[in-house]
Design an enzyme around this catalytic site. Sequence first.
Site, PDB file in Angstrom:
ATOM      1  N   SER A 143       0.868  -1.182   0.000  1.00  0.00           N
ATOM      2  CA  SER A 143       0.000   0.000   0.000  1.00  0.00           C
ATOM      3  C   SER A 143       0.898   1.223   0.000  1.00  0.00           C
ATOM      4  CB  SER A 143      -0.842   0.012   1.275  1.00  0.00           C
ATOM      5  OG  SER A 143      -1.455   1.275   1.447  1.00  0.00           O
ATOM      6  N   TYR A 156      -2.180  -0.495  10.343  1.00  0.00           N
ATOM      7  CA  TYR A 156      -2.110  -0.786   8.904  1.00  0.00           C
ATOM      8  C   TYR A 156      -0.779  -0.303   8.344  1.00  0.00           C
ATOM      9  CZ  TYR A 156      -3.679  -1.002   4.012  1.00  0.00           C
ATOM     10  OH  TYR A 156      -3.808  -1.293   2.668  1.00  0.00           O
TER      11      TYR A 156
END
Length: 261
Positions: A143, A156
Amino acid sequence: MEMNEGKTALICGGGQSLGEALSYRMAEAGYDVAVADINGENAKKTADQAAEKYGKKSLAIEADFTKENDVKRMIENVSAAFGKIDVMVYSAGIAKSNKIIDFQLKDWEKTIDVNLTGYFLCAKETAKVMIEQGSGSIIQINSKSGKVGSKHNTAYSASKFGGVGLTQSLALDLAEHNIRVNSIMPGNLLKSPMFQSLIPQYAKKLGIPESEVERVYTEKVPLKRGCTYDDIANAVLFYASDQASYMTGQSINVTGGQVMH
Ligand SMILES: NC(=O)c1ccc[n+]([C@@H]2O[C@H](COP(=O)([O-])OP(=O)(O)OC[C@H]3O[C@@H](n4cnc5c(N)ncnc54)[C@H](O)[C@@H]3O)[C@@H](O)[C@H]2O)c1
């Protein structure tokens, strides 16, 4: 694509969304596909559709990538069915959003387990097969939050930064075996269930109505659109191919210019 005939791709987290789309693009490109997911029903749907639409062999496997025995069994099943694993894509991931003072330890632990430990376990077991066959490509779906911190996304972002270190270290461990390891760093997949599920928290953190969130996130992107599953599939197919034979240990941004380092 003729060139991938007889090759096998294992898509970890292929039950829905990005992983599902990647499974179809790999099948379309000529790979036989093994689709693994904690949701066995979804894995089966994807595997069946890949076979039906693209005439490739497919296999569905239900597995929890945070459990070592599940991962071992998954790799045994793929090896038994196809005899090899040319490409392994780790797409499984979860995202929980909250300000640090409200972030629950159990959410932190679960996020690290799925996003980082699951990648470690799947790469470890896949590497054994790839070492035996003397080639392979491992690709992690990371990501942009693996390159820059993300507000209210501590777990995350930390798990994805960890993935970069894991990718680089795997690349070093496996280079002598002709196995390449790379990460792909997508921007926001605005239409995905994961992004849509975060909209209420993002509206809160930005102090804007929920209906404005997609627009604000689009504005942040120099190319002025959200990331699509095909944007990521294009990069995955390239990194899986011999055209990327001199590229390993890389973390490649696919962010419309939002992240440039
Ligand atoms: N959606 C986005 O905006 C976005 C942006 C950048 C990066 N990513 C990354 O892309 C990847 C795919 O995201 P997505 O949007 O398709 O998410 P998703 O939640 O729609 O799909 C993830 C899949 O992983 C599976 N999974 C979750 N935990 C698992 C476990 N323990 N064992 C086995 N399977 C498990 C789920 O069942 C699901 O099918 C993730 O790594 C995510 O971090 C997503």
